[in-house]
Scaffold this active site. Structure first.
Site, mmCIF file in Angstrom:
data_model
loop_
_atom_site.group_PDB
_atom_site.id
_atom_site.type_symbol
_atom_site.label_atom_id
_atom_site.label_comp_id
_atom_site.label_asym_id
_atom_site.label_seq_id
_atom_site.Cartn_x
_atom_site.Cartn_y
_atom_site.Cartn_z
ATOM 1 N N GLU A 101 -5.243 0.670 9.147
ATOM 2 C CA GLU A 101 -4.751 1.970 9.618
ATOM 3 C C GLU A 101 -5.588 3.118 9.069
ATOM 4 O O GLU A 101 -5.706 4.164 9.709
ATOM 5 C CB GLU A 101 -3.284 2.174 9.242
ATOM 6 C CG GLU A 101 -2.314 1.304 10.028
ATOM 7 C CD GLU A 101 -2.153 -0.089 9.441
ATOM 8 O OE1 GLU A 101 -2.854 -0.429 8.467
ATOM 9 O OE2 GLU A 101 -1.318 -0.853 9.969
ATOM 10 N N PHE A 104 13.618 -3.725 5.776
ATOM 11 C CA PHE A 104 12.271 -4.301 5.811
ATOM 12 C C PHE A 104 11.280 -3.286 6.382
ATOM 13 O O PHE A 104 11.521 -2.707 7.437
ATOM 14 C CB PHE A 104 12.271 -5.577 6.672
ATOM 15 C CG PHE A 104 10.895 -6.173 6.804
ATOM 16 C CD1 PHE A 104 10.219 -6.643 5.683
ATOM 17 C CD2 PHE A 104 10.264 -6.234 8.032
ATOM 18 C CE1 PHE A 104 8.939 -7.173 5.799
ATOM 19 C CE2 PHE A 104 8.981 -6.759 8.157
ATOM 20 C CZ PHE A 104 8.316 -7.233 7.035
ATOM 21 N N GLN A 105 10.196 -3.084 5.679
ATOM 22 C CA GLN A 105 9.130 -2.138 6.052
ATOM 23 C C GLN A 105 9.652 -0.716 6.230
ATOM 24 O O GLN A 105 9.123 0.049 7.035
ATOM 25 C CB GLN A 105 8.398 -2.614 7.309
ATOM 26 C CG GLN A 105 7.594 -3.865 7.022
ATOM 27 C CD GLN A 105 6.602 -4.216 8.107
ATOM 28 O OE1 GLN A 105 6.834 -3.940 9.274
ATOM 29 N NE2 GLN A 105 5.503 -4.836 7.711
ATOM 30 N N LYS A 128 12.940 3.103 15.661
ATOM 31 C CA LYS A 128 12.876 2.016 16.625
ATOM 32 C C LYS A 128 13.922 2.194 17.733
ATOM 33 O O LYS A 128 13.639 1.948 18.907
ATOM 34 C CB LYS A 128 13.128 0.707 15.866
ATOM 35 C CG LYS A 128 12.616 -0.505 16.579
ATOM 36 C CD LYS A 128 12.737 -1.755 15.729
ATOM 37 C CE LYS A 128 12.568 -2.929 16.692
ATOM 38 N NZ LYS A 128 11.762 -3.986 16.187
ATOM 39 N N MET A 188 -23.449 8.618 -6.935
ATOM 40 C CA MET A 188 -23.074 9.953 -7.383
ATOM 41 C C MET A 188 -22.377 9.893 -8.738
ATOM 42 O O MET A 188 -22.595 10.754 -9.599
ATOM 43 C CB MET A 188 -22.183 10.631 -6.338
ATOM 44 C CG MET A 188 -21.855 12.069 -6.660
ATOM 45 S SD MET A 188 -23.319 13.083 -6.891
ATOM 46 C CE MET A 188 -23.516 13.790 -5.257
#
Ligand SMILES: Cc1ncc(C[n+]2csc(CCOP(=O)(O)OP(=O)(O)O)c2C)c(N)n1
Lengths: 170, 574
Positions: free
Chosen positions: B51, B113-114, B163, B478
């Protein structure tokens, strides 16, 4: 230096979280906070006392929040300001009447009396609340609950409020 | 009777109405319904491998096209993986709309969940965000999200949709009107302020136009150039604004700040008037703000009032869109020209010219020594100068900004504010998806590359032939440079490897063409080979000098009067 501001916001879930999150992120300090409905059901009013020198940034950052509609800064003395406080003080039975007499002068109402304490309710200008608290310290403060400050700008045309101010002050 | 549609189908319809042509994302349980609706839409979906990649692709797309980039992710880990690209887009004012799935409304707060509090986590890194729990709110929320993301000071907006809101059905009435009483960005500058600004400009002896990324967001390059020419103003372009005015233009001074060139940094430092447009006095530009441009009066033009006087008090603040205000300034300037020509400021211009002559950006490529990154960048630019260039974060980014010759706006894409390693590969893919006919080259470090190279699988699968030049100095260069300069050569945790992974082989394994240059004489042939392949993504690895350092350099928090021009300046300073 403390500043009083009122913030008119859209009455949307989470607005307060947006404001406090922004204050935390930008390291601004909130001294007191009160939120409630306004005359318009789609708007809420947040009254804040904020600390610090960055007033310009605070106001601008508040305006950046999409749900903030208006921010008003109230210079000292230009708003009607109120707080409410519940304070429980030690009240030895021997000193009870002395305490009640004193409370009377401050316009404090005894709302609960126990074996060795009295609980007062005080509503009014912030100064009066802190004066009362200062005075009661000599007896011993057991517990204290205080609301955030609420405020409305004085009506520009009203002399009434001004006179009331002076009367109270005198 | 209007059609009865699911919340997901309404979401996709609303996105179509916003003109969305591509979405970058990864599906999952909470957003499954939306992916089902997307299946029968004409909107292209590009399946990222992570993502974070999807989010940076959306930002690269937005950078390159000026349109809103759109990214999808599921709840929980999908949403948390999006936080870095959101923070990145927020810092650089990139219009991105992120749509995340959320658990059912009835499960919110129960550690389902999630489930994660996406709204709360994303709040400080978005311009605005929403939690939608009711299908009714989907059309107006999407309209608002695109409006907020793309107007005023652009930025990312996240819409978290439960959802059940996606699964419910209701009639679709088409796009809706929105009303945001607390959001009315200014466009025109205050005419009195515009006049005051012009008074300051005409009175100034050593003015500098300090052009920031806001110029590009406002698509105001033409106006910037016209105004600079009208008033004869030298222009500094910040890291975010490279290309806002062509580097070949005689008034262009280039980049200032921590790794800016001597002339640009010193011009600001000595100026008596800074005209900041769409710039925010970032610490990488100002160094210690108390010591920055001590004699300069400040005109600050920005669409975001909160940027004005945040770091440096403005003498003439102007709130407004860069393009609109520049047009006002041009008109005002035109009027004033009737009273007499613009001041020529010969002395100032001669001074600048002298600095340019005496302190140019330069490098030496020893034909028998290790490859210098500046040489690679120089040659890449000569071979593909009209490309869009995307950079990672580190030494290679600074050299790319210094040595690429930017001749047009929106051809330079980098992570300026957040400094996000791993930005280049996915951002290049997003840019190429939006501008398929333009060559897109990412200049990446070996460290950055290893953070997001898996998105090259996406590019290969989706037929997005980006070109990645990996500057392999086998180090987190760097950081190593700072260790060399400020930590007694104690190279704690900065060493990578020249051979592991084998980058050309890795490229082939990901479905790309892979090439490697190990010596200076291999640089040009490798570039030529890399530019010739257009049927799949290309990775060109350049095995570079691990000890090279970026100069000029201004020590973080230091004064811009103390510019280190090379390693020799360090020894006498420490
Ligand atoms: C996500 C992230 N982690 C850590 C850093 C700190 N950091 C800045 S530059 C850099 C080194 C980058 O190495 P490389 O990609 O090899 O580029 P180079 O500097 O060698 O050109 C690091 C670790 C960062 N900017 N971003």
């Amino acid at each position: 230096m403390q500043h009083l501001i009122t913030v008119t916001v859209e009455n949307q879930p989470g607005v307060l979280a947006r404001i406090t999150s922004m204050f935390a992120r930008r390291d601004f300090n909130i001294h007191s906070l009160a939120v409630g409905p306004t005359e318009d059901p789609t708007r809420s009013r947040v009254t804040m006392v904020v600390d610090g020198p960055e007033m310009e940034q605070i106001v601008k950052q508040l305006y950046k929040l999409i749900h903030v509609i208006k921010v008003t800064e109230h210079p000292q003395g230009e708003a009607i300001e109120r707080e409410i406080m519940l304070v429980r003080v030690h009240a030895d039975p021997k000193r009870r009447s002395e305490i009640l007499n004193a409370a009377n002068i401050f316009d404090a109402t005894a709302v609960d009396v126990g074996a060795s304490t009295i609980t007062f309710e005080v509503v009014g200008e912030p100064m009066r609340l802190s004066d009362f608290l200062e005075f009661m310290k000599t007896y011993g403060i057991v517990s204290l609950a205080k609301s955030g400050r609420i405020a409305l700008a004085k009506d520009a045309k009203s002399q009434n409020t001004k006179q009331k101010q002076t009367a109270k002050g005198a | 009777m209007p059609e009865q549609l699911s919340g997901a189908a309404i979401l996709i319809r609303a996105l179509e109405h916003e003109g969305v042509d591509v979405i970058f994302g990864v599906p999952g349980g909470a957003i499954l319904q939306a992916y089902d609706a997307l299946y029968s839409s004409s909107i292209r979906h590009i399946l990222a491998r992570h993502e974070q990649g999807g989010g940076h692709m959306a930002s690269g797309y937005a950078h390159a096209t000026g349109r809103v980039g759109v990214t999808f992710a599921t709840s929980g880990p999908g949403a948390t993986n999006l936080i870095t690209p959101l923070a990145d887009a927020y810092m650089d004012s990139i219009p991105v709309v992120a749509i995340t799935g959320q658990v059912r409304t009835t499960s919110i707060g129960l550690d389902a969940f999630q489930e994660t509090h996406t709204w709360g986590i994303s709040m400080p890194v978005t311009k605005h965000n929403y939690l939608v729990t009711n299908i009714n709110e989907i059309p107006s929320t999407i309209r608002e999200a695109f409006h907020v993301a793309s107007t005023g000071r652009p930025g990312p907006v996240l819409v978290d949709i439960t959802k059940d809101a996606l699964a419910d059905a209701m009639p679709w009435h088409g796009p809706v009107e929105i009303d945001l009483p607390g959001y009315r960005p200014s466009v025109q500058g205050h005419p009195r302020q515009v006049k005051a600004a012009m008074d300051e400009i005409l009175a100034s002896e050593r003015p500098v136009l300090y052009a920031g990324g806001g110029i590009l967001r406002a698509r105001a390059s033409e106006e910037l150039r016209a105004f600079a020419e009208q008033q004869g103003l030298p222009v500094v372009t910040t890291l975010m604004a490279r290309g806002a005015i062509p580097d070949s233009h005689p008034l262009t001074l280039g980049m200032s700040g921590m790794h800016g060139n001597y002339t640009a940094s010193t011009a600001m430092q000595r100026s008596d008037l800074l005209i900041a447009i769409g710039a925010r006095f970032d610490d990488r530009v100002t160094g210690n703000p108390d010591l920055f441009a001590p004699e300069a009066r400040i005109i600050h033009i920005d669409v975001d009032p909160a940027e004005i006087s945040k770091i440096r008090k403005a003498d003439v603040p102007i709130v407004g869109d860069a393009k609109a205000v520049l047009r006002q300034l041009l008109d005002e300037g035109e009027r004033r020209l009737k009273d007499g020509p613009a001041p020529t400021r010969t002395e100032w211009m001669d001074t600048l010219e002298g600095w340019r002559r005496d302190f140019p950006l330069a490098y030496v490529q020893d034909p028998d020594g290790p490859i210098q990154q500046q040489y690679v960048i120089d040659e890449l630019c000569k071979h593909a100068g009209d490309a869009i260039v995307v950079a990672g974060v580190g030494q290679h980014q600074m050299w790319a900004s210094q040595f690429w010759k930017f001749e047009r706006p929106n051809a330079w894409i980098n992570s300026g504010g957040l400094g996000t390693m791993g930005y280049a590969v996915p951002a290049a893919i997003g840019a190429k998806a939006g501008m398929p006919d333009t060559t897109v080259i990412a200049i990446d470090g070996d460290g950055c590359f290893q953070m997001t190279f898996q998105e090259l699988i996406t590019a290969a699968e989706e037929g997005i032939p980006v070109k990645i030049a990996v500057m392999n100095n086998a180090n987190l260069g760097m950081v190593r440079q700072w260790q060399k300069l400020f930590y007694d050569d104690r190279y704690s945790a900065t060493e990578l490897s020249y051979t592991n992974p084998n980058i050309p082989m890795l490229a082939e394994a990901l479905g790309c063409a892979g090439f490697r240059a190990e010596t200076p004489d291999e640089v040009i042939p490798t570039i030529e080979k890399g530019l010739a392949v257009n049927d799949r993504p290309v990775v060109m690895e350049f095995v570079c000098d691990p000890d090279a350092m970026v100069f000029p350099m201004i020590v973080a928090g230091g004064s811009n009067d103390e510019i280190l021009m090379g390693p020799e300046d360090i020894s006498c300073n420490t």
